[in-house]
Design an enzyme around this catalytic site. Sequence first.
Site, short mmCIF file in Angstrom:
data_model
loop_
_atom_site.label_atom_id
_atom_site.label_comp_id
_atom_site.label_asym_id
_atom_site.label_seq_id
_atom_site.Cartn_x
_atom_site.Cartn_y
_atom_site.Cartn_z
N SER A 1 0.84 -1.19 0.00
CA SER A 1 0.00 0.00 0.00
C SER A 1 0.89 1.26 0.00
CB SER A 1 -0.96 -0.03 1.20
OG SER A 1 -1.95 0.96 1.07
N ASP B 1 -9.22 -4.43 -6.05
CA ASP B 1 -8.82 -3.52 -4.98
C ASP B 1 -9.66 -2.26 -5.08
OD1 ASP B 1 -7.51 -1.81 -3.20
OD2 ASP B 1 -5.53 -2.59 -3.69
N HIS C 1 -7.65 -5.19 -1.54
CA HIS C 1 -6.40 -4.56 -1.10
C HIS C 1 -5.56 -5.49 -0.22
CE1 HIS C 1 -3.82 -1.09 -0.75
NE2 HIS C 1 -3.92 -1.04 0.57
#
Length: 722
Positions: A592, A667, A699
């Site tokens: 991320s 995602d 995600h």
Amino acid sequence: MKYIKYPIFFFLMAVMPAVAQQKLTLQEIWSGAFRTQGMHDLQAMKNTNQYTVLDSGKSGATIDLYDFATLDKVSTLVSSADHKELAKGIDSYTFSADEKKLLLATNSDPIFRHSFTADFYIFDIASKSLSKLSDKKVQEPTFSADNSKVAYALENNLYVYDIAAKTTKQITTDGKKNCIINGITDWVYEEEFSFVKAYDWNATGDKIAYIRFDETDVPEFSMDVYGNDLYQTQYVFKYPKAGEKNSVVSLHIYDLKTNTGSEVKLGNYSDFYIPRIQWTADARALSVQVINRHQNDLDLIFVDANTGLAKVVLNEKDKAYIDITDNLTFLKDNSFIWTSEKDGYNHIYHYSKMGKLISQVTKGPWEVTDYYGFDEKTGNIFYQSVENGSINRDVYRVSLNGKNKTRLTPQTGTNAATFSPNYQYFINSFSSATQPPAYTLNNAKDGRVVKEIKNNNALQAKLEKYSLPAKEFMEITTEKGHKLNAWMIKPKDFDPNKKYPVFMYQYSGPGSQQVNNEWHSTDDYWFMMLAQQGYIVACVDGRGTGFKGAAFKKVTYKELGKYEVEDQIDAAKVFGKYNYVDASRIGIFGWSYGGFMSSNCILKGNDVFKMAIAVAPVTNWRFYDSVYTERYMQTPQENASGYDDNSPINHVDKLKGPFLLVHGSADDNVHVQNTMRMVEALVQANKQFDWAIYPDKNHGIYGGKTRLQLYTKMTNFIKENL
């Protein structure tokens, strides 16, 4: 005989440690073999000196009631084994205000990070009767304060169920998918303001305040869902990217006595957010937080529910941004507790009901990290902070006037508390980098341990046969003079005369922390496995991370990816100078925000980092959502260079070393668009790289054997390239 026996004995003694010291494997790590035991969904009662725990065993789920003073089990409130409707278990539960009824969720379906729909049942504790709230799966049901009703959301509208009459009233009618939402947050509020239930009952249960979201003009984002059918489908939802239109929000109050609703006129605001609403101790007074789009100017407003008059009682401004918290607490006289960074560190403040500052309760060059509550009888506040070092957490008691502060948790590590309703006791969860979680009953006056509740000694004993390497905490100083928290995991048989490759891990996002003294995450076991295979694994919290004051955290304002990347590059240079580090073999990994960072590091630091892995990375801040991105960057229209100078997609020509890109196609947070555009940029720059897309994974990229396959891929990539 003796001559033969002893050599064999000594030979066995010599080889036994080698045999006993098992090596970690990815299969074990991702099988849950090292999962800790905890106290699931621990809730302190409000009316009795007791607490409840949700226990999911082989025979079903139970909600068990315990006594705080003795820790004895009082009763099982409900067992799924006794009700066929709960055959799939109990996912979560909430009490009515009088604690005579429960709302039980079962058969839950996740929507986004926090949101879900479920079958909800009302359970009467005395009669053991169970009744279904709605024939359909609903969201966020909540008892009224008078215990007579339950409000809930269904298909973007709000409903109220009368428990005695068994009738349902629909109180909003204009809800429509991807258009109007009543009482439930839109995607970006849920993700970035961390709440889903955008409505609240007042203290007498006759009024409901709610936020209405008009998403009509918010741009849509679509994701292909591949599934198992012949044709893929498409999931379409509203997602405001940086600089694009947000939902238009408005505040409303519905009066159940008159069956009428009205909009509250908050004032002359434009392009604003309502990140929190909360009724005060006064059933006529609603508190509302309103913050501008830049998120650096916040008003706390009190609304008179009878007249609709809105009055600003507190205003906070910041040169950078203001973080929204849940630490607003109203006392019986409607004075309130508030936390703020206005003196440079997050601290507790006490204000009158008119918004006048009474006192700053806590002070010092350290951060309050959680507010637990106020004991009206003794005048004590209970909180968690990093007074004992920014990597640790302790529980404290202090008087409302800021005097008589007492540390209640003597063990150094991460402590967190759940207090009894009379504040006589608290259940403390403690862990450190060397000790797995343990739960104890503590006296709230002096912190003394009354009794142990649960430990993970069995796990600790199990791990002894692996002879795991330790996580060493340190503070490093870069060439630029920045002092940064760090940890390092070295091989157990570490030889200072050898040269080791270093694999660096980080997240680095604003206010985050990876260098903290608590028990292992699943990734930590992976890092220890890599150490067993001859790697040194290191982690550094650079500038922009949290719990060291506002100046340290907010230095990255308007330039995400500049100072954080400098610090990771400079930290790698520090490590590279250690006698036992091979400076030509330093790699970096992140997920991320950490993937954004590792991408930047392999590009901007191509003379320092040999390889990098980026999972679910932001590659251009223009692709990310409005609330998060603009909080730290303002809009792309206002700060184009801040966006473009530090986005990896604009530095692909600098790639030299091996680079692995990973993303889930579903995602909803960091869209796969980020990786696809990065791939195209790398291709057009004629750069070689590796990449993997995980179909229909969000995600977190998990499900089935997904994590095992992913971590096997990353492990192989490290072995081949570092």
